[in-house]
Write a protein that holds these residues in place. Structure first.
Motif, PDB file in Angstrom:
ATOM      1  N   TRP A   1      12.829   0.681  -4.549  1.00  0.00           N
ATOM      2  CA  TRP A   1      11.359   0.699  -4.557  1.00  0.00           C
ATOM      3  C   TRP A   1      10.798   2.087  -4.810  1.00  0.00           C
ATOM      4  CZ3 TRP A   1       8.597   3.665  -1.050  1.00  0.00           C
ATOM      5  CH2 TRP A   1       9.320   4.178   0.042  1.00  0.00           C
TER       6      TRP A   1
ATOM      7  N   VAL B   1       6.843   4.978  -7.341  1.00  0.00           N
ATOM      8  CA  VAL B   1       6.891   3.866  -6.395  1.00  0.00           C
ATOM      9  C   VAL B   1       6.570   2.575  -7.146  1.00  0.00           C
ATOM     10  CG1 VAL B   1       5.926   2.882  -4.284  1.00  0.00           C
ATOM     11  CG2 VAL B   1       6.208   5.359  -4.481  1.00  0.00           C
ATOM     12  N   LYS B   2       7.422   1.586  -6.976  1.00  0.00           N
ATOM     13  CA  LYS B   2       7.207   0.292  -7.635  1.00  0.00           C
ATOM     14  C   LYS B   2       5.972  -0.406  -7.077  1.00  0.00           C
ATOM     15  CE  LYS B   2      11.902  -0.933  -9.121  1.00  0.00           C
ATOM     16  NZ  LYS B   2      12.999  -1.944  -8.992  1.00  0.00           N
TER      17      LYS B   2
ATOM     18  N   ASN C   1       4.854  -1.665  -3.207  1.00  0.00           N
ATOM     19  CA  ASN C   1       5.695  -0.940  -2.252  1.00  0.00           C
ATOM     20  C   ASN C   1       5.033   0.372  -1.840  1.00  0.00           C
ATOM     21  OD1 ASN C   1       8.615  -2.326  -2.137  1.00  0.00           O
ATOM     22  ND2 ASN C   1       7.824  -2.531  -4.211  1.00  0.00           N
TER      23      ASN C   1
ATOM     24  N   TYR D   1       0.722   3.597  -0.008  1.00  0.00           N
ATOM     25  CA  TYR D   1       1.253   2.466  -0.753  1.00  0.00           C
ATOM     26  C   TYR D   1       0.753   2.497  -2.191  1.00  0.00           C
ATOM     27  CZ  TYR D   1       3.438  -0.025   3.113  1.00  0.00           C
ATOM     28  OH  TYR D   1       4.283  -0.387   4.129  1.00  0.00           O
TER      29      TYR D   1
END
Length: 236
Positions: free
Chosen positions: A18, A49-50, A53, A105
């Motif tokens: 991730w 960051v994917k 995630n 996030y």
């Protein structure tokens, strides 16, 4: 003049699925005794960051933490009550001070976000935690350096609890300029976001870093169109 070179392919690397992260300085499981910090600059992480995630709630104290999104957007929450979205051309700073808990996030469920996570040792410890973010006009850094982080209160930049200045520049091929160190005794860490530049005679490519200290100015030439971040920090 002293220099230290960190080529892009020598950075620490951690791929957690991730999170795909490159570390210019020792961080987490990456430890290099020759790369603990550059003066007050402690961490320079290049994070991808994917979608969907991110970093769950976790604490910090006595660190100035700057986030610079390069592509995509971040969703930020912290115990000061802030809930913000940080986008490309925004710069965010969080003074952890006496203690703060936050989460970061990816604001998208599908697209990756690429951002720089930068930590700087504070000038004054145990201050009340604080948060600030601002949006900067990218046109204002074409063939010049735009100050985005500064210790000067009420400036156009976000405020940092340290004698440090961060500047972004978008330089056209063959453009040459100079950069004067903002404070006597400071050093400058040059981080190439894209393209190719020559700094004080040394060629740097995308994601290369060069720390320069014991000098009053830098000479910078763009060998190709380039984006550059300058981190002007006390050498402690």
């Amino acid at each position: 003049m002293k220099t230290v070179t960190h080529n892009a392919n020598t950075r620490g690397h951690a791929n957690h699925g991730w999170l795909d992260s490159h570390h210019s300085f020792s961080f987490a499981n990456y430890y290099n005794p020759e790369r603990i910090h550059f003066g007050a600059l402690r961490v320079l992480n290049d994070d991808i960051v994917k979608g969907g995630n991110g970093f769950g709630s976790h604490p910090h104290d006595n660190m100035e933490i700057v986030s610079i999104p390069l592509k995509g957007a971040l969703e930020h929450k912290d115990t000061t009550g802030r809930h913000e979205i940080i986008k490309t051309n925004d710069v965010q700073i969080m003074s952890a001070g006496s203690g703060i808990t936050h989460s970061e996030y990816n604001a998208s469920k599908t697209d990756p976000v690429n951002f720089l996570q930068i930590w700087v040792f504070p000038k004054v410890k145990n201050i009340a935690p604080r948060y600030e973010q601002k949006t900067f006009d990218p046109a204002a850094r074409e063939n010049k350096f735009q100050v985005v982080v500064s210790p000067e209160q009420n400036s156009e930049a976000v405020y940092i609890n340290q004698d440090a200045w961060f500047s972004l520049g978008t330089l056209k091929k063959e453009f040459t300029t100079s950069y004067d160190v903002k404070r006597q005794g400071n050093g400058v860490y040059v981080f190439v976001l894209s393209g190719e530049v020559t700094v004080n005679g040394q060629k740097l490519n995308t994601r290369d870093g060069l720390g320069v200290s014991e000098t009053e100015s830098l000479s910078i030439t763009a060998n190709a169109d380039a984006e550059v971040l300058l981190l002007d920090v006390p050498m402690m």
